[in-house]
Design a protein around this motif. Structure first.
Motif, PDB file in Angstrom:
ATOM      1  N   GLU A  62     -11.372  20.261  -9.906  1.00  0.00           N
ATOM      2  CA  GLU A  62     -10.541  19.554  -8.937  1.00  0.00           C
ATOM      3  C   GLU A  62      -9.304  18.971  -9.611  1.00  0.00           C
ATOM      4  O   GLU A  62      -8.189  19.095  -9.121  1.00  0.00           O
ATOM      5  N   THR A  63      -9.522  18.338 -10.776  1.00  0.00           N
ATOM      6  CA  THR A  63      -8.428  17.734 -11.545  1.00  0.00           C
ATOM      7  C   THR A  63      -8.647  18.021 -13.019  1.00  0.00           C
ATOM      8  O   THR A  63      -9.773  17.951 -13.516  1.00  0.00           O
TER       9      THR A  63
ATOM     10  N   THR B 232      -6.035  23.410  -8.494  1.00  0.00           N
ATOM     11  CA  THR B 232      -6.317  22.391  -9.504  1.00  0.00           C
ATOM     12  C   THR B 232      -5.074  21.540  -9.765  1.00  0.00           C
ATOM     13  O   THR B 232      -3.978  22.065  -9.962  1.00  0.00           O
TER      14      THR B 232
ATOM     15  N   GLU C 208     -16.781  17.776 -11.656  1.00  0.00           N
ATOM     16  CA  GLU C 208     -15.793  18.514 -10.859  1.00  0.00           C
ATOM     17  C   GLU C 208     -14.386  18.407 -11.443  1.00  0.00           C
ATOM     18  O   GLU C 208     -13.534  19.243 -11.173  1.00  0.00           O
ATOM     19  N   SER C 209     -14.149  17.352 -12.221  1.00  0.00           N
ATOM     20  CA  SER C 209     -12.883  17.202 -12.937  1.00  0.00           C
ATOM     21  C   SER C 209     -13.178  17.155 -14.435  1.00  0.00           C
ATOM     22  O   SER C 209     -14.320  16.972 -14.856  1.00  0.00           O
TER      23      SER C 209
END
Length: 328
Positions: free
Chosen positions: A294-295, A2, A257-258
């Motif tokens: 992801e972020t 991450t 996802e983020s």
């Protein structure tokens, strides 16, 4: 692995010298300001202040640099207030605090304006744009042109989409949507709000990550479930004011996802340490174990204009240092 990115939702406090200088200049140019012409001296002062806050962010080491929105005297209402087909008619309380803005009354078509893009062009070294989300902007305004709430929301979304298309190339776009929390949309309107956000996000450059940042609490379940239908890269959550309900929404309905995590208090002068910020980021990740991000955008929960300049600068430095302390 991450990636943790230190950033802010913008709307910074004016540097102290700029407050004094601009107050004096605006007092002398009252008629020009009413007509929408700020005058060269006012614009030059804003330019100097903008350069200063960009340099402040760079010196702090933030991963994303914003323009600062120092001209946004009317906060999130600003993009409408400066539009030719909008009149300002009175002073309105800005959400539930002691700040006020001029009520924007839309009297004609919300055609392309370009004000925000021009500010970003003037700022130069900026890699994150900030705009009000369409739902919040429509809630802050009064419609005397489109005729009903659905048409007005569509009109605001089309306007913001045009403004988004004109933005210079940036890494990230934050759409600020506090009204999803403070004045949540009802049945039917929640779908329209999500579609409006989707329309604005679709106008962003394909390489720009779009974050819908919400704050002053948690979105109710149904509007949140509909927000998940919007094609955005991340949703932002206010973990300062309501961490339990926000975690519940993520556990129950998932998220993108983020994620943007509001873990620095944008209204409290107490300055968090980098270690405290890192712990809060880790707490979020630990409490949504089924989600692999992801972020993670580590940010203030709200706009930052509420803070004294010295506290604002200290919070920027703490935010910038926090990612290095997050356990990977």
């Amino acid at each position: 692995m991450t990636e943790v990115i230190a950033t802010t939702p913008g709307l910074f406090p004016l540097p102290d010298w700029a407050k004094e200088e601009l107050s004096d200049l605006k007092g002398h140019q009252k008629d020009d300001l009413i007509s929408g012409d700020e005058g060269e001296a006012v614009l030059e002062a804003y330019d100097r202040a903008r350069n200063e806050v960009v340099e402040t962010q760079e010196a702090a080491g933030l991963d994303r640099i914003v323009e600062g929105q120092l001209r946004w005297d009317d906060m999130l209402a600003h993009p409408l207030v400066v539009h030719d087909n909008v009149e300002t008619r009175g002073i309105v309380r800005y959400y539930d605090n002691n700040n006020f803005y001029r009520e924007p009354v839309v009297t004609g078509e919300l055609s392309y304006d370009g004000d925000v893009a021009a500010e970003l062009d003037a700022a130069g070294a900026v890699d994150q744009a900030v705009l009000p989300g369409p739902y919040s902007l429509s809630e802050l305004a009064t419609d005397e042109h489109y005729g009903d709430e659905a048409a007005f929301l569509d009109g605001v979304a089309e306007f913001l989409a045009g403004e988004t298309e004109a933005l210079p190339e940036v890494e990230t776009l934050f759409l600020l949507e506090p009204s999803l929390v403070t004045d949540p949309p009802g049945d039917g309107e929640d779908r329209r709000a999500s579609a409006a956000i989707d329309r604005v996000a679709a106008a962003a450059d394909a390489d720009t990550d779009v974050v819908v940042h919400t704050y002053w609490g948690a979105i109710p379940e149904k509007p949140y479930a509909h927000l998940m239908d919007a094609d955005v890269d991340a949703i932002g959550f206010d973990f300062v004011n309501d961490h339990e309900e926000n975690v519940y929404n993520i556990q129950e309905y998932g998220t993108k996802e983020s994620i943007a995590v509001g873990v620095v208090d944008g209204q409290n002068t107490l300055v968090e340490t980098p270690a405290e910020i890192a712990e809060r980021v880790e707490w979020v990740e630990e409490n949504v174990p089924a989600q692999s991000f992801e972020t993670v955008y580590a940010t203030a929960n709200t706009e930052l204009f509420y803070l004294p300049v010295n506290r604002f600068e200290a919070k920027l430095e703490a935010l910038a240092a926090a990612p290095a302390e997050v356990s990977r």
